[in-house]
Write a protein that holds these residues in place. Structure first.
Motif, mmCIF file in Angstrom:
data_model
loop_
_atom_site.group_PDB
_atom_site.id
_atom_site.type_symbol
_atom_site.label_atom_id
_atom_site.label_comp_id
_atom_site.label_asym_id
_atom_site.label_seq_id
_atom_site.Cartn_x
_atom_site.Cartn_y
_atom_site.Cartn_z
ATOM 1 N N ARG A 132 0.838 -1.204 0.000
ATOM 2 C CA ARG A 132 0.000 0.000 0.000
ATOM 3 C C ARG A 132 0.874 1.255 0.000
ATOM 4 N NH1 ARG A 132 -5.351 1.141 3.605
ATOM 5 N NH2 ARG A 132 -4.832 3.259 4.141
ATOM 6 N N SER A 133 1.971 1.214 0.715
ATOM 7 C CA SER A 133 2.902 2.348 0.714
ATOM 8 C C SER A 133 3.460 2.607 -0.681
ATOM 9 C CB SER A 133 4.055 2.102 1.688
ATOM 10 O OG SER A 133 3.586 2.115 3.006
ATOM 11 N N LEU A 134 3.757 1.548 -1.421
ATOM 12 C CA LEU A 134 4.238 1.716 -2.795
ATOM 13 C C LEU A 134 3.172 2.364 -3.676
ATOM 14 C CD1 LEU A 134 6.085 -1.672 -3.416
ATOM 15 C CD2 LEU A 134 7.117 0.593 -3.166
ATOM 16 N N TYR A 135 1.937 1.899 -3.537
ATOM 17 C CA TYR A 135 0.843 2.498 -4.302
ATOM 18 C C TYR A 135 0.659 3.961 -3.911
ATOM 19 C CZ TYR A 135 -1.048 -1.616 -6.685
ATOM 20 O OH TYR A 135 -1.243 -2.685 -7.528
ATOM 21 N N GLU A 136 0.687 4.254 -2.640
ATOM 22 C CA GLU A 136 0.449 5.630 -2.191
ATOM 23 C C GLU A 136 1.588 6.565 -2.601
ATOM 24 O OE1 GLU A 136 -0.777 5.674 1.897
ATOM 25 O OE2 GLU A 136 -2.623 4.589 1.395
ATOM 26 N N PHE A 137 2.798 6.046 -2.657
ATOM 27 C CA PHE A 137 3.925 6.837 -3.146
ATOM 28 C C PHE A 137 3.697 7.187 -4.620
ATOM 29 C CE2 PHE A 137 8.251 7.326 -4.813
ATOM 30 C CZ PHE A 137 8.748 8.267 -3.934
ATOM 31 N N THR A 138 3.241 6.200 -5.389
ATOM 32 C CA THR A 138 2.939 6.425 -6.799
ATOM 33 C C THR A 138 1.779 7.405 -6.953
ATOM 34 O OG1 THR A 138 3.706 4.186 -7.307
ATOM 35 C CG2 THR A 138 2.334 5.280 -8.969
ATOM 36 N N VAL A 139 0.749 7.238 -6.147
ATOM 37 C CA VAL A 139 -0.409 8.135 -6.194
ATOM 38 C C VAL A 139 0.012 9.570 -5.870
ATOM 39 C CG1 VAL A 139 -2.612 8.678 -5.052
ATOM 40 C CG2 VAL A 139 -2.122 6.349 -5.817
ATOM 41 N N ARG A 140 0.988 9.734 -5.018
ATOM 42 C CA ARG A 140 1.503 11.078 -4.729
ATOM 43 C C ARG A 140 2.015 11.729 -6.008
ATOM 44 N NH1 ARG A 140 0.961 15.788 -3.188
ATOM 45 N NH2 ARG A 140 2.749 16.852 -2.313
ATOM 46 N N GLY A 141 2.671 10.943 -6.855
ATOM 47 C CA GLY A 141 3.122 11.455 -8.145
ATOM 48 C C GLY A 141 1.961 11.898 -9.021
ATOM 49 N N TYR A 142 0.893 11.097 -9.048
ATOM 50 C CA TYR A 142 -0.292 11.495 -9.824
ATOM 51 C C TYR A 142 -0.968 12.722 -9.228
ATOM 52 C CZ TYR A 142 0.191 7.365 -12.653
ATOM 53 O OH TYR A 142 0.682 6.419 -13.506
ATOM 54 N N ARG A 143 -0.960 12.814 -7.898
ATOM 55 C CA ARG A 143 -1.535 13.997 -7.255
ATOM 56 C C ARG A 143 -0.761 15.250 -7.674
ATOM 57 N NH1 ARG A 143 -1.944 12.121 -2.437
ATOM 58 N NH2 ARG A 143 -4.115 11.554 -2.703
ATOM 59 N N LEU A 144 0.562 15.160 -7.695
ATOM 60 C CA LEU A 144 1.380 16.293 -8.131
ATOM 61 C C LEU A 144 1.104 16.651 -9.589
ATOM 62 C CD1 LEU A 144 4.759 15.383 -6.434
ATOM 63 C CD2 LEU A 144 3.314 17.358 -5.896
ATOM 64 N N LEU A 145 1.010 15.645 -10.451
ATOM 65 C CA LEU A 145 0.693 15.904 -11.858
ATOM 66 C C LEU A 145 -0.654 16.603 -11.991
ATOM 67 C CD1 LEU A 145 1.721 12.746 -13.938
ATOM 68 C CD2 LEU A 145 2.550 15.082 -14.225
ATOM 69 N N ALA A 146 -1.635 16.116 -11.240
ATOM 70 C CA ALA A 146 -2.983 16.698 -11.304
ATOM 71 C C ALA A 146 -3.002 18.131 -10.767
ATOM 72 C CB ALA A 146 -3.972 15.824 -10.539
ATOM 73 N N GLU A 147 -2.256 18.379 -9.692
ATOM 74 C CA GLU A 147 -2.215 19.727 -9.122
ATOM 75 C C GLU A 147 -1.540 20.716 -10.072
ATOM 76 O OE1 GLU A 147 -0.224 19.226 -5.365
ATOM 77 O OE2 GLU A 147 -1.980 18.290 -4.439
ATOM 78 N N LYS A 148 -0.477 20.284 -10.722
ATOM 79 C CA LYS A 148 0.282 21.164 -11.618
ATOM 80 C C LYS A 148 -0.342 21.269 -13.005
ATOM 81 C CE LYS A 148 3.598 21.867 -8.651
ATOM 82 N NZ LYS A 148 3.760 23.144 -8.003
ATOM 83 N N ASN A 149 -1.157 20.265 -13.372
ATOM 84 C CA ASN A 149 -1.718 20.202 -14.723
ATOM 85 C C ASN A 149 -3.187 19.804 -14.685
ATOM 86 O OD1 ASN A 149 0.995 20.365 -16.300
ATOM 87 N ND2 ASN A 149 1.317 18.776 -14.759
ATOM 88 N N PRO A 150 -4.034 20.565 -14.009
ATOM 89 C CA PRO A 150 -5.423 20.149 -13.808
ATOM 90 C C PRO A 150 -6.236 20.017 -15.095
ATOM 91 C CG PRO A 150 -5.118 22.418 -13.093
ATOM 92 C CD PRO A 150 -3.752 21.861 -13.387
#
Length: 111
Positions: A81-99
């Motif tokens: 789950r930590s691996l998935y959440e680390f990856t999801v953090r990357g998607y969150r950053l992409l979404a925040e910077k490129n909504p």
């Protein structure tokens, strides 16, 4: 637009991606490239841990679509789950910077 969906619960972890960012021509889109690399990295980590799964993980990586789904043994669940959440953090950053190009829907438990 890329839609990233992260789900967790019932001992199963799932990340699904659909779409293309459309920020540049196909093959030149750095947002798509970033999203793809995150998915490929998670897929590799899940494949490397296949012996720690209750069943064979589902890993499908094609143009415009990705699925990385696994059901780890209970003692491995938090680590995976930590691996998935680390990856999801990357998607969150992409979404925040490129909504305009990326959206993220994530597991309400903790992500």
């Amino acid at each position: 637009m890329i839609e990233a969906v992260y789900k967790c619960g019932g001992g199963v972890l799932s990340l699904s991606l659909d779409g293309h960012a459309g920020a540049a021509e196909f093959g030149q889109d750095i947002i798509c490239a970033a999203a793809s690399m995150l998915a490929y990295t998670l897929a590799a980590a899940v494949a490397d841990a296949e012996d720690k799964m209750r069943s064979t993980p589902i890993i499908s990586l094609t143009s415009g679509h990705a699925r990385v789904i696994c059901a780890p043994y209970p003692e491995e669940y938090e680590r995976m789950r930590s691996l998935y959440e680390f990856t999801v953090r990357g998607y969150r950053l992409l979404a925040e910077k490129n909504p305009a190009y990326v959206t993220l829907i994530s597991c309400p438990e903790r992500a």
